[in-house]
Design a protein around this motif. Sequence first.
Motif, short mmCIF file in Angstrom:
data_model
loop_
_atom_site.label_atom_id
_atom_site.label_comp_id
_atom_site.label_asym_id
_atom_site.label_seq_id
_atom_site.Cartn_x
_atom_site.Cartn_y
_atom_site.Cartn_z
N ARG A 198 -11.34 18.32 1.08
CA ARG A 198 -11.11 19.35 0.08
C ARG A 198 -12.29 20.31 0.04
O ARG A 198 -12.14 21.51 -0.12
CB ARG A 198 -10.90 18.69 -1.30
N ARG B 295 -9.68 30.07 -7.49
CA ARG B 295 -9.78 30.02 -8.96
C ARG B 295 -11.21 30.17 -9.43
O ARG B 295 -11.49 30.88 -10.39
CB ARG B 295 -9.24 28.67 -9.47
N ALA C 60 -0.03 19.90 -7.60
CA ALA C 60 -0.82 21.14 -7.57
C ALA C 60 -0.17 22.20 -8.45
O ALA C 60 1.02 22.14 -8.75
CB ALA C 60 -0.93 21.64 -6.12
N VAL C 61 -0.99 23.17 -8.87
CA VAL C 61 -0.49 24.30 -9.64
C VAL C 61 -0.87 25.57 -8.90
O VAL C 61 -2.05 25.87 -8.77
CB VAL C 61 -1.11 24.32 -11.06
N HIS D 257 -8.53 25.99 -5.28
CA HIS D 257 -9.60 25.80 -6.26
C HIS D 257 -10.72 26.80 -6.06
O HIS D 257 -11.26 27.35 -7.02
CB HIS D 257 -10.14 24.37 -6.20
N ALA E 11 -0.66 14.78 -4.11
CA ALA E 11 -1.41 15.91 -4.67
C ALA E 11 -0.63 17.22 -4.55
O ALA E 11 -0.79 18.12 -5.37
CB ALA E 11 -2.77 16.04 -3.98
N ARG F 288 -5.17 18.54 1.20
CA ARG F 288 -6.48 18.56 0.54
C ARG F 288 -7.20 19.89 0.80
O ARG F 288 -7.82 20.44 -0.10
CB ARG F 288 -7.36 17.39 1.02
#
Lengths: 349, 349
Positions: free
Chosen positions: A228, A264, A288-289, A261, A284, A254
């Motif tokens: 990730r 964001r 996730a969003v 992320h 995952a 990941r």
Amino acid sequence: MASRKEVADLAGVSEATVSRVLNGVGPIKEETRRKVLEASEQLGYVPSALARSFARSKSGNLGVVLPYVPKAHLFSAYFFSEMLSGIGSKARDNSMDLLVMFRTPGEVMNYTDLFRRQKVDACIILGARDDHEELAAMQQLHQEGHPFCVMNQHFEGQSFTEVDADHVEGSRLAIRHLTDQGYRKIAFLNGPDSYSNSQERMEGVCLGLQEAGMELDPSLLLKGNYSRRSGIEAAAIVADRLHEIDAVFAANDRMAIGVMHGLRERGIGPADFPAFVGYDDSDAAEMAVPPLSSVRVPFFEMGELAVSKLMHGSVGDTHKANNSVVAVTESARALLPTELIIRASSIRQ
Amino acid sequence: MASRKEVADLAGVSEATVSRVLNGVGPIKEETRRKVLEASEQLGYVPSALARSFARSKSGNLGVVLPYVPKAHLFSAYFFSEMLSGIGSKARDNSMDLLVMFRTPGEVMNYTDLFRRQKVDACIILGARDDHEELAAMQQLHQEGHPFCVMNQHFEGQSFTEVDADHVEGSRLAIRHLTDQGYRKIAFLNGPDSYSNSQERMEGVCLGLQEAGMELDPSLLLKGNYSRRSGIEAAAIVADRLHEIDAVFAANDRMAIGVMHGLRERGIGPADFPAFVGYDDSDAAEMAVPPLSSVRVPFFEMGELAVSKLMHGSVGDTHKANNSVVAVTESARALLPTELIIRASSIRQ
């Protein structure tokens, strides 16, 4: 020395039962086992097969070799844990226990020794390396006729029993899903070339782009290491070039989630995200969003199939696993189908 | 019959080496092993210990018993996979292999048989049930002096070696974090009472509320089964009573994330979410949107500690694991500390 028959008579069981107890094979009542062991001890009976060779009797163990990286918490990696679950499930059906062994990177495994020492009856190798020593070790196993199966790694030109998934097709599907919706500036975040899996993803990406009359833009080829963290790092590039990138295909979930992320963190919200497609369809992806589209790999079924191949020696045929026909491209290599799961992250608004 | 000395002389090694080879103990050069095995075979030598008992020699295997639920993909559950990683890491340091065994719910495990059949030298039991048969099986192990360790489950009134985390304190911290910020209407989504872990969480919740001069409102006590699905189901209640609930504490992250998803499905966005605190601090917590506050449980370290206790028999002392002092509440029970990780989901705006 006493004979097997004398032990059987003293214990009040059949000779076959004596053998089963002393070889540790099959389910046996505790009471029976105790009687046989006591009789053997009393008479000083030693099964002659045992005296001649430790290596010939069965351990009842299926070996699983995993790469070991300190602090990497390996079982947590989705694909290792799913494959192990599948292996464990099928091993259990065959009344075998799993002997899990770790190998540090760079360690030369003496695979044949595992068989000679009667630690395992068969062996599944996960995370094999594509180098000369590893290849030599497996060729030795192969020559000595020990049953083993390599998972998720392909050794070109060998006839090892292998179970893998069709990553070329999975990657092609992901790219076609994007190009069919009109995405043209597709960044591809791949893992290291040292895995045959990464090479196959690259092949599928090129194929998908070609079908859409496109070519891979080398400046849109990003490199990660399946973590990730490496996705978060790649987000810096994606953020800088947001106007030049309208979709991101990542070689695992990941890394895709890491890019999200990272965006964001730079104040870029989902409304301004490029389209995203991940790979593995791990749990995952669903969480996730926005929910992450992803290529589903049947890791659990791959684990089951590896055990079946070893137990039944069914190599080189067309298999049926979970009602889906498994394509076999080479004599001993099974390729399970991959599937694109489409979620909100890649649907053009 | 030939003696060990004759085998040693023929093989050109020491008697100790003959024993090590024939007992499969320690690292031995392949060349040496081969010489000893050939000499033993040529002379028809059988180590007398072997004749007397299979059970006394060492297998080099550490047994790990896992609950098996078909299709549950057990290794994927964060806490099992992390604990196994810790166990595997420390086992490797001790040159032991992991023998992973599955038990179906309701199956009575014959633990002592594993030792008698020389499958394992020591055993770690995960997901033990709190019932009479399980207790009886463990009492037998205990009486026969076999080294074993129970993880993440407490048997009241027994002196088994146990490794667990301080869930009372973890839950108390979660509640105090919420009450300290002025949250008053706190829903608690717990797992089944049959796990001592759930009972401990309940105890910590009551303690935390009490410290804040509050009591648990029974209508805000929700029941799940630690699955994300059960969190999504609980979201129906949370959504209906959104004006009566200003915070949700869930007994694991999966359920907390399930509630978040269930709320989203009902059109309730993060801006209208109650505060959320999860439990486990799984990797999903960090990836959640908003990032989920959670109680960190040192599963990996628990796995390491279980192996250390078995290998070194260090029971009943104060341990140091990863530089944090481990409290021992009973003679053989180690409780590792839990820690609240605060993220955006529970910070009052």
